[in-house]
Design a protein around this motif. Structure first.
Motif, PDB file in Angstrom:
ATOM      1  N   ALA A  71       0.954  -1.187   0.111  1.00  0.00           N
ATOM      2  CA  ALA A  71       0.238   0.130  -0.161  1.00  0.00           C
ATOM      3  C   ALA A  71       0.782   1.474   0.050  1.00  0.00           C
ATOM      4  O   ALA A  71       0.558   2.301  -0.858  1.00  0.00           O
ATOM      5  N   LEU A  72       1.966   1.122   0.772  1.00  0.00           N
ATOM      6  CA  LEU A  72       2.918   2.415   0.922  1.00  0.00           C
ATOM      7  C   LEU A  72       3.679   2.748  -0.609  1.00  0.00           C
ATOM      8  O   LEU A  72       3.512   3.739  -1.078  1.00  0.00           O
ATOM      9  N   CYS A  73       3.798   1.370  -1.243  1.00  0.00           N
ATOM     10  CA  CYS A  73       4.575   1.573  -2.605  1.00  0.00           C
ATOM     11  C   CYS A  73       3.431   2.303  -3.524  1.00  0.00           C
ATOM     12  O   CYS A  73       3.896   3.254  -4.264  1.00  0.00           O
ATOM     13  N   GLU A  74       2.207   1.979  -3.348  1.00  0.00           N
ATOM     14  CA  GLU A  74       1.233   2.380  -4.092  1.00  0.00           C
ATOM     15  C   GLU A  74       1.130   3.863  -4.038  1.00  0.00           C
ATOM     16  O   GLU A  74       0.872   4.738  -4.704  1.00  0.00           O
ATOM     17  N   HIS A  75       1.113   4.087  -2.571  1.00  0.00           N
ATOM     18  CA  HIS A  75       0.823   5.602  -2.286  1.00  0.00           C
ATOM     19  C   HIS A  75       2.051   6.506  -2.648  1.00  0.00           C
ATOM     20  O   HIS A  75       1.758   7.642  -3.076  1.00  0.00           O
TER      21      HIS A  75
END
Ligand SMILES: NC(=O)C1=CN([C@@H]2O[C@H](COP(=O)(O)OP(=O)(O)OC[C@H]3O[C@@H](n4cnc5c(N)ncnc54)[C@H](O)[C@@H]3O)[C@@H](O)[C@H]2O)C=CC1
Ligand SMILES: O=C(O)C(=O)[C@H](O)COP(=O)(O)O
Length: 384
Positions: free
Chosen positions: A278-282
């Motif tokens: 999720a952080l990578c996507e963010h």
């Protein structure tokens, strides 16, 4: 290639696999989740929590945090509306430990069936909240040939289908398993869903199991009702005021545990990994690490079984709820403040537990192995 920004990440110290998954983003600092303060976050860009940190304006308003992740399924500890208003990114980890909770339920029910000498095939299991956990429980029980009654008004409103009311489940279910989120608002709030009015309607000799959130049952009402209903069997993993526990209610339980139903290593690391993604996507970065790269191999790998009908032996080998029940009971008579600390310590120092699927069952002979397949084990042999 997009450059990885240098971020300061503050995380609950009880989140596993933080270093392999998050160190690449910059500075990683951990602290105790339950006592986390705004001071701990004064230079944080990213906050990673578990269920014991209340995430609200009070914690975050004077901090630079721009992304919050909770490595849990439940989100009742997070003020998502406020995060959204502030434009702070948010992710939870839906389903991350759902199989582990299902395995807690199955292991507990198999133990009770063994001790009380009943067959689960003769019982109707009511599932209240048929999402990731309840839905997977439904699938495994039905594959084992066990009757289920499903209660999920939000799903029923959208899908129609074969759902029944809570009243119906209370009246008809021999076993009632609660798997709803904790909600206080909306059309179907779950706070005190089971209370002094409806608990007395539980079927004679019913088993009541709560591995959702403590306040979904009015614990004082449950204690009162269960004292006049010795026929009821209680299995509680979650408590209304945890980490404080009502000793009399815990004593009344057949199985009592300190909120560990989802505590397999697989479930926890899957939760951390979902936050990494999720952080990578963010950050609009590619997620390079797969779950298998951070999940250690299981130490107990293979069991030879000659009787495919014996479900309890492999279930106990992977997860014995009585191990956790015994450890928990030893803490109940401590002074109140020590009991609360012990609740958190049992969870922080939880021994390694794996999911059923990490255990390979080699079935000797030609017995049909369908119940073991249905339970979720990795099966080979026996015509499987
Ligand atoms: N004891 C433990 O270690 C763990 C506990 N949990 C708890 O279990 C809860 C459920 O987890 P999931 O199944 O993954 O969540 P989910 O969001 O996938 O499913 C929850 C289901 O409950 C239903 N629901 C909502 N209000 C309801 C009501 N009033 N009556 C009946 N059904 C209702 C929803 O429609 C949904 O289908 C989590 O929110 C969390 O609080 C989750 C993981 C571990
Ligand atoms: O995922 C959830 O929801 C849970 O209930 C977790 O298993 C709770 O674990 P902690 O976040 O309290 O460590």
């Amino acid at each position: 290639m997009t450059a990885v920004p240098h971020l300061t990440i503050v995380a609950d110290e009880n989140i596993p696999a933080l270093v392999p998954l998050f160190q690449r983003f910059g500075t990683l600092r951990t602290c105790a989740g339950r006592s986390m303060t705004a001071e701990d976050l004064k230079d944080a860009d990213v906050l990673l929590v578990r269920s014991v940190t209340r995430v609200s304006s009070e914690l975050l308003k004077d901090t630079p945090v721009r992304f919050v992740g909770t490595a849990t399924i439940g989100t009742d500890h997070v003020d998502q509306e406020w995060l959204h208003q502030q434009g702070i990114g948010f992710s939870s980890a839906p389903g991350c430990n759902a199989d582990s909770v299902v395995e807690y339920v199955l292991s507990s029910l198999l133990q009770l069936a063994f001790e009380q000498r009943f067959s689960l095939l003769d019982k109707a299991v009511g599932i209240v909240g048929v999402g990731n956990v309840g839905g997977r429980l439904q699938q495994r029980l039905q594959a084992m040939g066990i009757q289920v009654l499903l209660c999920d008004p939000p799903r029923q409103a959208v899908e129609g289908g074969d759902f029944v009311s809570l009243d119906h489940v209370l009246k008809e279910a021999d076993i009632l398993a609660l798997h709803t989120p904790l909600t206080r608002e909306g059309d179907w709030p779950t706070y005190h869903l089971l209370n002094a009015n409806n608990l007395p309607r539980l079927k004679q000799n019913a088993v009541l199991l709560n591995a959702g959130r403590g306040p979904v049952i009015d614990n004082a009402a449950l204690l009162a009702v269960s004292q006049s209903r010795p026929d009821l069997t209680l299995v509680l993993d979650v408590w209304e005021h945890e980490p404080a526990v009502d000793v009399r209610l815990a004593e009344r339980c057949a199985i009592a545990t300190p909120h560990i139903a989802g505590y397999s290593l697989d479930g926890k690391i899957r939760g951390t990994w979902m936050l990494y993604k999720a952080l990578c996507e963010h950050l609009q970065l590619p997620a390079e690490l797969e779950l298998g790269e951070v999940l250690p191999p299981s130490t107990v790998r293979e069991l030879r079984v000659s009787d495919a009908e014996d479900l309890l032996t492999p279930a106990r080998l992977v997860f014995d709820p009585y191990r956790d029940d015994r450890a928990f009971r030893k803490t109940l008579y401590l002074p109140a403040d020590e009991q609360r600390l012990a609740f958190d310590r049992l969870r922080r120092e939880y021994p390694e537990r794996r999911e059923y699927c990490t255990l390979k069952l080699v079935i000797e002979g030609d017995r049909v192995s369908s119940p073991l397949w249905a339970m979720g084990f990795d099966c080979a042999g026996g015509g499987a």
